[in-house]
Design a protein around this motif. Structure first.
Motif, short mmCIF file in Angstrom:
data_model
loop_
_atom_site.label_atom_id
_atom_site.label_comp_id
_atom_site.label_asym_id
_atom_site.label_seq_id
_atom_site.Cartn_x
_atom_site.Cartn_y
_atom_site.Cartn_z
N VAL A 137 0.84 -1.20 0.00
CA VAL A 137 0.00 0.00 0.00
C VAL A 137 0.88 1.25 0.00
O VAL A 137 0.65 2.19 -0.77
CB VAL A 137 -0.94 0.00 1.22
CG1 VAL A 137 -1.71 1.32 1.30
CG2 VAL A 137 -1.92 -1.18 1.13
N ARG A 138 1.88 1.25 0.84
CA ARG A 138 2.78 2.40 0.92
C ARG A 138 3.48 2.64 -0.41
O ARG A 138 3.59 3.79 -0.87
CB ARG A 138 3.80 2.19 2.03
CG ARG A 138 4.65 3.41 2.33
CD ARG A 138 5.67 3.15 3.42
NE ARG A 138 6.34 4.38 3.78
CZ ARG A 138 5.96 5.20 4.74
NH1 ARG A 138 4.88 4.92 5.44
NH2 ARG A 138 6.63 6.31 4.99
N ALA A 139 3.95 1.58 -1.04
CA ALA A 139 4.66 1.70 -2.32
C ALA A 139 3.75 2.22 -3.42
O ALA A 139 4.23 2.79 -4.40
CB ALA A 139 5.25 0.35 -2.71
N ALA A 140 2.43 2.01 -3.28
CA ALA A 140 1.48 2.42 -4.32
C ALA A 140 1.02 3.85 -4.18
O ALA A 140 0.33 4.36 -5.06
CB ALA A 140 0.27 1.49 -4.30
N LEU A 141 1.39 4.51 -3.09
CA LEU A 141 0.89 5.86 -2.83
C LEU A 141 1.89 6.94 -3.24
O LEU A 141 3.10 6.81 -3.02
CB LEU A 141 0.58 6.02 -1.34
CG LEU A 141 -0.68 5.34 -0.83
CD1 LEU A 141 -0.75 5.43 0.68
CD2 LEU A 141 -1.93 5.96 -1.46
N LYS A 142 1.35 8.00 -3.79
CA LYS A 142 2.14 9.20 -4.03
C LYS A 142 2.46 9.87 -2.69
O LYS A 142 1.79 9.60 -1.68
CB LYS A 142 1.35 10.19 -4.89
CG LYS A 142 1.02 9.73 -6.29
CD LYS A 142 0.18 10.79 -7.01
CE LYS A 142 -0.18 10.36 -8.42
NZ LYS A 142 -1.02 11.39 -9.11
N PRO A 143 3.45 10.74 -2.65
CA PRO A 143 3.65 11.54 -1.43
C PRO A 143 2.35 12.27 -1.08
O PRO A 143 1.73 12.88 -1.94
CB PRO A 143 4.75 12.51 -1.83
CG PRO A 143 5.51 11.79 -2.91
CD PRO A 143 4.47 11.01 -3.67
N GLY A 144 1.93 12.16 0.15
CA GLY A 144 0.67 12.75 0.57
C GLY A 144 -0.54 11.92 0.22
O GLY A 144 -1.68 12.36 0.43
N GLY A 145 -0.31 10.71 -0.30
CA GLY A 145 -1.43 9.84 -0.67
C GLY A 145 -2.21 9.34 0.54
O GLY A 145 -1.74 9.42 1.68
N ARG A 146 -3.40 8.82 0.26
CA ARG A 146 -4.29 8.43 1.34
C ARG A 146 -4.82 7.01 1.14
O ARG A 146 -4.73 6.43 0.05
CB ARG A 146 -5.47 9.40 1.42
CG ARG A 146 -5.05 10.85 1.66
CD ARG A 146 -6.26 11.76 1.75
NE ARG A 146 -7.06 11.68 0.52
CZ ARG A 146 -8.35 11.98 0.46
NH1 ARG A 146 -9.00 12.36 1.54
NH2 ARG A 146 -9.00 11.92 -0.69
N VAL A 147 -5.39 6.48 2.21
CA VAL A 147 -5.95 5.13 2.24
C VAL A 147 -7.38 5.20 2.76
O VAL A 147 -7.67 5.99 3.67
CB VAL A 147 -5.13 4.21 3.17
CG1 VAL A 147 -5.78 2.84 3.27
CG2 VAL A 147 -3.70 4.10 2.69
#
Length: 220
Positions: A137-147
């Motif tokens: 999940v972390r690897a798939a997120l842009k900086p500032g991304g959300r879940v």
């Protein structure tokens, strides 16, 4: 555990034709009027929370299944990539998302996204792969991304398998076949604490009647 995860995957492939019956409470999943009203109120609460949380951009949906939530995501986002391990469920996902057949435990995201979403999946992730999943999940997120996630509430009894023990359940299909699956119903505060050291700050809560856990947040 590998055998259990494989059996779980087979279960959801075989369950694909009747999965939506569970969500819409049809057939063998039908509820009495009062219970149905509580179920629908909880569904509406979770859906409204997602609508308020999502703000466009790109979304990666993991374990997308038949598309119950994918169809809502495509109304909220500019782009949705929906991943599921089973061709049987993806065949029923008629949304406008980009559909990808892949096992999330053996897959790398094709870029980074503004939001990663998953519904009724985290409770099926075994403890041995919990940290690994959140690394994905972390690897798939842009900086500032959300879940954002939706899952079974800790006290939900609307769809409980038999022979529950140590994070496992036995589930049955309409034809009587049974399968063992991973199933851990997380209390909201416990899950929030569990993922904080993994780099996520999540605001999680239960719906009014306790059927669902839902909420989201960002990288800590």
């Amino acid at each position: 555990m590998t055998d259990l995860v494989s059996e779980q995957k087979r279960y959801y492939a075989e369950r694909a034709p009747e999965y939506d019956d569970w969500w819409y409470r049809r057939g063998r999943f039908e509820l009495e009027p009062d219970a149905l009203a509580r179920w629908r109120a909880d569904v509406a609460e979770a859906e409204a929370a997602l609508a308020a949380f999502a703000a466009g951009g790109s979304v990666l949906e993991l374990a997308a299944g038949t598309g119950l939530w994918t169809r809502k995501l495509v109304e909220l986002a500019d782009r949705v990539v929906a991943v599921d391990a089973n061709a049987e469920t993806l065949a029923l996902n008629t949304s406008d998302a980009e559909l990808v057949r892949a096992d999330v435990f053996a897959w790398e995201p094709p870029g980074r996204f503004d939001l990663v979403f998953f519904s009724f999946w985290l409770s099926h992730v075994p403890e041995e792969r919990f940290d690994e999943f959140w690394s994905l999940v972390r690897a798939a997120l842009k900086p500032g991304g959300r879940v954002f996630l939706v899952d079974s509430g800790a006290g939900d009894v609307a769809h409980t398998g038999t022979d529950q023990a140590d994070g496992e359940e036995t589930r049955s299909l309409a034809d009587g076949r049974t399968f063992r699956i991973v199933k851990r119903r997380w209390p909201a505060d416990e899950l929030a604490e569990r993922v904080r050291p993994l780099g996520f700050d999540l605001d999680l809560r239960d719906t009014g009647s306790g059927h669902f856990l839902y909420g989201g947040g960002s990288l800590a």
